[in-house]
Design a protein around this motif. Sequence first.
Motif, PDB file in Angstrom:
ATOM      1  N   ILE A  51      -2.987  -5.235  -0.724  1.00 18.48           N
ATOM      2  CA  ILE A  51      -2.243  -5.236  -2.191  1.00 18.48           C
ATOM      3  C   ILE A  51      -3.215  -4.268  -3.134  1.00 18.48           C
ATOM      4  O   ILE A  51      -2.419  -3.663  -4.090  1.00 18.48           O
ATOM      5  CB  ILE A  51      -2.429  -6.648  -2.970  1.00 18.48           C
ATOM      6  CG1 ILE A  51      -3.856  -6.878  -3.365  1.00 18.48           C
ATOM      7  CG2 ILE A  51      -1.612  -7.646  -2.205  1.00 18.48           C
ATOM      8  CD1 ILE A  51      -3.924  -8.268  -4.299  1.00 18.48           C
ATOM      9  N   GLY A  52      -4.392  -3.791  -2.630  1.00 19.04           N
ATOM     10  CA  GLY A  52      -4.890  -2.646  -3.351  1.00 19.04           C
ATOM     11  C   GLY A  52      -3.988  -1.411  -3.865  1.00 19.04           C
ATOM     12  O   GLY A  52      -3.896  -1.005  -4.895  1.00 19.04           O
ATOM     13  N   PRO A  53      -3.550  -0.778  -2.718  1.00 19.19           N
ATOM     14  CA  PRO A  53      -2.612   0.490  -3.031  1.00 19.19           C
ATOM     15  C   PRO A  53      -1.223   0.248  -3.558  1.00 19.19           C
ATOM     16  O   PRO A  53      -0.679   1.143  -3.888  1.00 19.19           O
ATOM     17  CB  PRO A  53      -2.941   0.989  -1.724  1.00 19.19           C
ATOM     18  CG  PRO A  53      -2.889   0.059  -0.630  1.00 19.19           C
ATOM     19  CD  PRO A  53      -3.898  -1.171  -1.394  1.00 19.19           C
ATOM     20  N   ALA A  54      -0.895  -0.954  -3.405  1.00 19.63           N
ATOM     21  CA  ALA A  54       0.465  -1.240  -3.604  1.00 19.63           C
ATOM     22  C   ALA A  54       1.055  -1.151  -5.166  1.00 19.63           C
ATOM     23  O   ALA A  54       0.253  -1.731  -6.212  1.00 19.63           O
ATOM     24  CB  ALA A  54       1.145  -2.837  -3.431  1.00 19.63           C
ATOM     25  N   LEU A  55       1.872  -0.556  -5.437  1.00 23.19           N
ATOM     26  CA  LEU A  55       2.479  -0.461  -6.738  1.00 23.19           C
ATOM     27  C   LEU A  55       3.644  -1.089  -7.192  1.00 23.19           C
ATOM     28  O   LEU A  55       4.157  -1.539  -8.283  1.00 23.19           O
ATOM     29  CB  LEU A  55       3.113   1.079  -7.004  1.00 23.19           C
ATOM     30  CG  LEU A  55       1.718   2.150  -6.974  1.00 23.19           C
ATOM     31  CD1 LEU A  55       2.291   3.628  -7.296  1.00 23.19           C
ATOM     32  CD2 LEU A  55       0.622   1.703  -7.989  1.00 23.19           C
ATOM     33  N   THR A  56       4.431  -1.862  -5.745  1.00 18.00           N
ATOM     34  CA  THR A  56       5.760  -2.617  -6.001  1.00 18.00           C
ATOM     35  C   THR A  56       5.300  -3.806  -4.988  1.00 18.00           C
ATOM     36  O   THR A  56       4.808  -3.412  -3.902  1.00 18.00           O
ATOM     37  CB  THR A  56       6.644  -1.972  -6.039  1.00 18.00           C
ATOM     38  OG1 THR A  56       7.020  -1.306  -4.761  1.00 18.00           O
ATOM     39  CG2 THR A  56       7.026  -0.796  -7.142  1.00 18.00           C
ATOM     40  N   PRO A  57       6.009  -4.958  -5.018  1.00 17.90           N
ATOM     41  CA  PRO A  57       6.011  -5.702  -3.721  1.00 17.90           C
ATOM     42  C   PRO A  57       6.703  -5.208  -2.775  1.00 17.90           C
ATOM     43  O   PRO A  57       6.828  -5.803  -1.562  1.00 17.90           O
ATOM     44  CB  PRO A  57       6.686  -6.914  -4.465  1.00 17.90           C
ATOM     45  CG  PRO A  57       7.473  -6.599  -5.578  1.00 17.90           C
ATOM     46  CD  PRO A  57       6.853  -5.435  -6.065  1.00 17.90           C
ATOM     47  N   GLN A  58       7.828  -4.363  -2.922  1.00 22.73           N
ATOM     48  CA  GLN A  58       8.380  -3.777  -1.731  1.00 22.73           C
ATOM     49  C   GLN A  58       7.641  -3.223  -0.762  1.00 22.73           C
ATOM     50  O   GLN A  58       6.974  -2.232  -0.972  1.00 22.73           O
ATOM     51  CB  GLN A  58       9.483  -2.801  -2.324  1.00 22.73           C
ATOM     52  CG  GLN A  58      10.690  -3.493  -3.041  1.00 22.73           C
ATOM     53  CD  GLN A  58      10.292  -3.761  -4.236  1.00 22.73           C
ATOM     54  OE1 GLN A  58       9.486  -3.392  -5.049  1.00 22.73           O
ATOM     55  NE2 GLN A  58      10.781  -5.038  -4.864  1.00 22.73           N
ATOM     56  N   GLY A  59       7.788  -3.519   0.620  1.00 22.07           N
ATOM     57  CA  GLY A  59       6.994  -2.711   1.659  1.00 22.07           C
ATOM     58  C   GLY A  59       5.520  -3.159   1.827  1.00 22.07           C
ATOM     59  O   GLY A  59       4.779  -2.594   2.590  1.00 22.07           O
ATOM     60  N   LEU A  60       5.133  -4.339   1.302  1.00 23.59           N
ATOM     61  CA  LEU A  60       4.078  -5.133   1.351  1.00 23.59           C
ATOM     62  C   LEU A  60       3.984  -5.453   2.840  1.00 23.59           C
ATOM     63  O   LEU A  60       4.823  -6.114   3.258  1.00 23.59           O
ATOM     64  CB  LEU A  60       3.762  -6.098   0.557  1.00 23.59           C
ATOM     65  CG  LEU A  60       3.334  -5.855  -0.901  1.00 23.59           C
ATOM     66  CD1 LEU A  60       3.317  -7.074  -1.719  1.00 23.59           C
ATOM     67  CD2 LEU A  60       2.024  -5.175  -1.215  1.00 23.59           C
ATOM     68  N   PRO A  61       2.620  -5.599   3.482  1.00 20.89           N
ATOM     69  CA  PRO A  61       2.519  -6.009   4.882  1.00 20.89           C
ATOM     70  C   PRO A  61       2.760  -7.442   4.565  1.00 20.89           C
ATOM     71  O   PRO A  61       2.992  -8.168   3.564  1.00 20.89           O
ATOM     72  CB  PRO A  61       1.031  -5.832   4.981  1.00 20.89           C
ATOM     73  CG  PRO A  61       0.663  -4.370   4.094  1.00 20.89           C
ATOM     74  CD  PRO A  61       1.538  -4.816   3.012  1.00 20.89           C
ATOM     75  N   ASP A  62       3.130  -8.013   5.817  1.00 16.44           N
ATOM     76  CA  ASP A  62       3.528  -9.461   6.190  1.00 16.44           C
ATOM     77  C   ASP A  62       2.620 -10.406   5.495  1.00 16.44           C
ATOM     78  O   ASP A  62       3.069 -11.493   4.668  1.00 16.44           O
ATOM     79  CB  ASP A  62       3.835  -9.657   7.479  1.00 16.44           C
ATOM     80  CG  ASP A  62       4.935  -9.118   8.306  1.00 16.44           C
ATOM     81  OD1 ASP A  62       5.687  -8.515   7.319  1.00 16.44           O
ATOM     82  OD2 ASP A  62       4.812  -9.190   9.326  1.00 16.44           O
ATOM     83  N   GLU A  63       1.565 -10.374   5.432  1.00 14.37           N
ATOM     84  CA  GLU A  63       0.598 -11.283   4.973  1.00 14.37           C
ATOM     85  C   GLU A  63       0.388 -11.344   3.424  1.00 14.37           C
ATOM     86  O   GLU A  63       0.514 -12.259   2.642  1.00 14.37           O
ATOM     87  CB  GLU A  63      -0.937 -11.112   5.391  1.00 14.37           C
ATOM     88  CG  GLU A  63      -1.849 -12.067   4.916  1.00 14.37           C
ATOM     89  CD  GLU A  63      -3.263 -12.077   5.177  1.00 14.37           C
ATOM     90  OE1 GLU A  63      -4.232 -12.829   5.184  1.00 14.37           O
ATOM     91  OE2 GLU A  63      -3.815 -11.016   6.212  1.00 14.37           O
ATOM     92  N   ALA A  64       0.561  -9.927   2.775  1.00 16.75           N
ATOM     93  CA  ALA A  64       0.701  -9.894   1.190  1.00 16.75           C
ATOM     94  C   ALA A  64       1.955 -10.416   1.075  1.00 16.75           C
ATOM     95  O   ALA A  64       1.998 -11.344  -0.169  1.00 16.75           O
ATOM     96  CB  ALA A  64       0.493  -8.569   0.681  1.00 16.75           C
ATOM     97  N   ALA A  65       3.158 -10.161   1.649  1.00 18.67           N
ATOM     98  CA  ALA A  65       4.372 -10.603   1.273  1.00 18.67           C
ATOM     99  C   ALA A  65       4.413 -12.087   1.187  1.00 18.67           C
ATOM    100  O   ALA A  65       5.204 -12.800   0.345  1.00 18.67           O
ATOM    101  CB  ALA A  65       5.362  -9.801   2.062  1.00 18.67           C
ATOM    102  N   ALA A  66       3.878 -12.530   2.167  1.00 17.93           N
ATOM    103  CA  ALA A  66       3.730 -14.116   2.510  1.00 17.93           C
ATOM    104  C   ALA A  66       2.992 -14.667   1.137  1.00 17.93           C
ATOM    105  O   ALA A  66       3.458 -15.832   0.712  1.00 17.93           O
ATOM    106  CB  ALA A  66       3.178 -14.565   3.597  1.00 17.93           C
ATOM    107  N   ALA A  67       1.942 -14.203   0.882  1.00 22.32           N
ATOM    108  CA  ALA A  67       1.281 -14.642  -0.430  1.00 22.32           C
ATOM    109  C   ALA A  67       2.096 -14.699  -1.677  1.00 22.32           C
ATOM    110  O   ALA A  67       2.203 -15.626  -2.417  1.00 22.32           O
ATOM    111  CB  ALA A  67       0.012 -13.654  -0.623  1.00 22.32           C
ATOM    112  N   LEU A  68       2.897 -13.695  -1.849  1.00 22.57           N
ATOM    113  CA  LEU A  68       3.726 -13.702  -3.042  1.00 22.57           C
ATOM    114  C   LEU A  68       4.737 -14.561  -2.851  1.00 22.57           C
ATOM    115  O   LEU A  68       5.162 -15.412  -4.023  1.00 22.57           O
ATOM    116  CB  LEU A  68       4.358 -12.157  -3.184  1.00 22.57           C
ATOM    117  CG  LEU A  68       3.407 -11.141  -3.598  1.00 22.57           C
ATOM    118  CD1 LEU A  68       4.286  -9.813  -3.619  1.00 22.57           C
ATOM    119  CD2 LEU A  68       2.607 -11.493  -4.940  1.00 22.57           C
ATOM    120  N   ARG A  69       5.353 -14.923  -1.741  1.00 21.89           N
ATOM    121  CA  ARG A  69       6.333 -15.991  -1.494  1.00 21.89           C
ATOM    122  C   ARG A  69       5.740 -17.576  -1.720  1.00 21.89           C
ATOM    123  O   ARG A  69       6.278 -18.130  -2.386  1.00 21.89           O
ATOM    124  CB  ARG A  69       6.894 -15.951  -0.106  1.00 21.89           C
ATOM    125  CG  ARG A  69       7.998 -14.779   0.181  1.00 21.89           C
ATOM    126  CD  ARG A  69       8.712 -15.044   1.342  1.00 21.89           C
ATOM    127  NE  ARG A  69       7.888 -15.042   2.513  1.00 21.89           N
ATOM    128  CZ  ARG A  69       7.589 -13.891   3.158  1.00 21.89           C
ATOM    129  NH1 ARG A  69       7.966 -12.736   2.726  1.00 21.89           N
ATOM    130  NH2 ARG A  69       6.760 -13.850   4.334  1.00 21.89           N
TER     131      ARG A  69
END
Length: 190
Positions: A51-69
């Motif tokens: 999540i550190g380098p992410a500016l938007t939720p699009q394209g996050l790796p699976d683990e980070a996307a799962a955390a947001l879900r």
Amino acid sequence: MTTPHRITVVIGNTGERSRTKVLAQAIADGLSAALPVTVQTVEIWKLAPQIGPALTPQGLPDEAAAALRAIASADLLVAVTPVYKGSYTGLFKHLFDLVPPDALVGRPVLLAANGGSDRHALVVDHQLRPLFGFFRALTVPSAVYAAEADFDGYTLNSTALQARIDEAVQQAQALLAARAPAQDVLREAA
């Protein structure tokens, strides 16, 4: 049979072993004792490289996307952070920067923090409540704050702290009883 409530515990710890994690576990244990629940834990330190380098939720790796879900689909969110320089950690805030603005509308959120002394106790009301107010979440009236004196190493040793946890758990239970199950905003937007 009662459907278990989905609880997501977000822990703003910066390492695997932390008092923040101990506090979060005590709250999760209190909720598990009071209600039929399934608990999912999101630990910031594990997600930092994603999540550190992410500016938007699009394209996050699976683990980070799962955390947001997990955050967006929880019936109850438990947000626990250590206090650094009078506020929550930067990565804790950054994770919530990636959560869609409507994802937590009307969602019960139990707030907790821990710091070195009681001087930081107002961080819950002056930092965390406004953050979740932005999301239009329903924060539990009684927040939980733990100072270093409430721990013996990495074990809770304060009956007053346990009483605060119990009170917040009861209030979260009442908010859950008054609310319909959460919708998964991230899935609905897809």
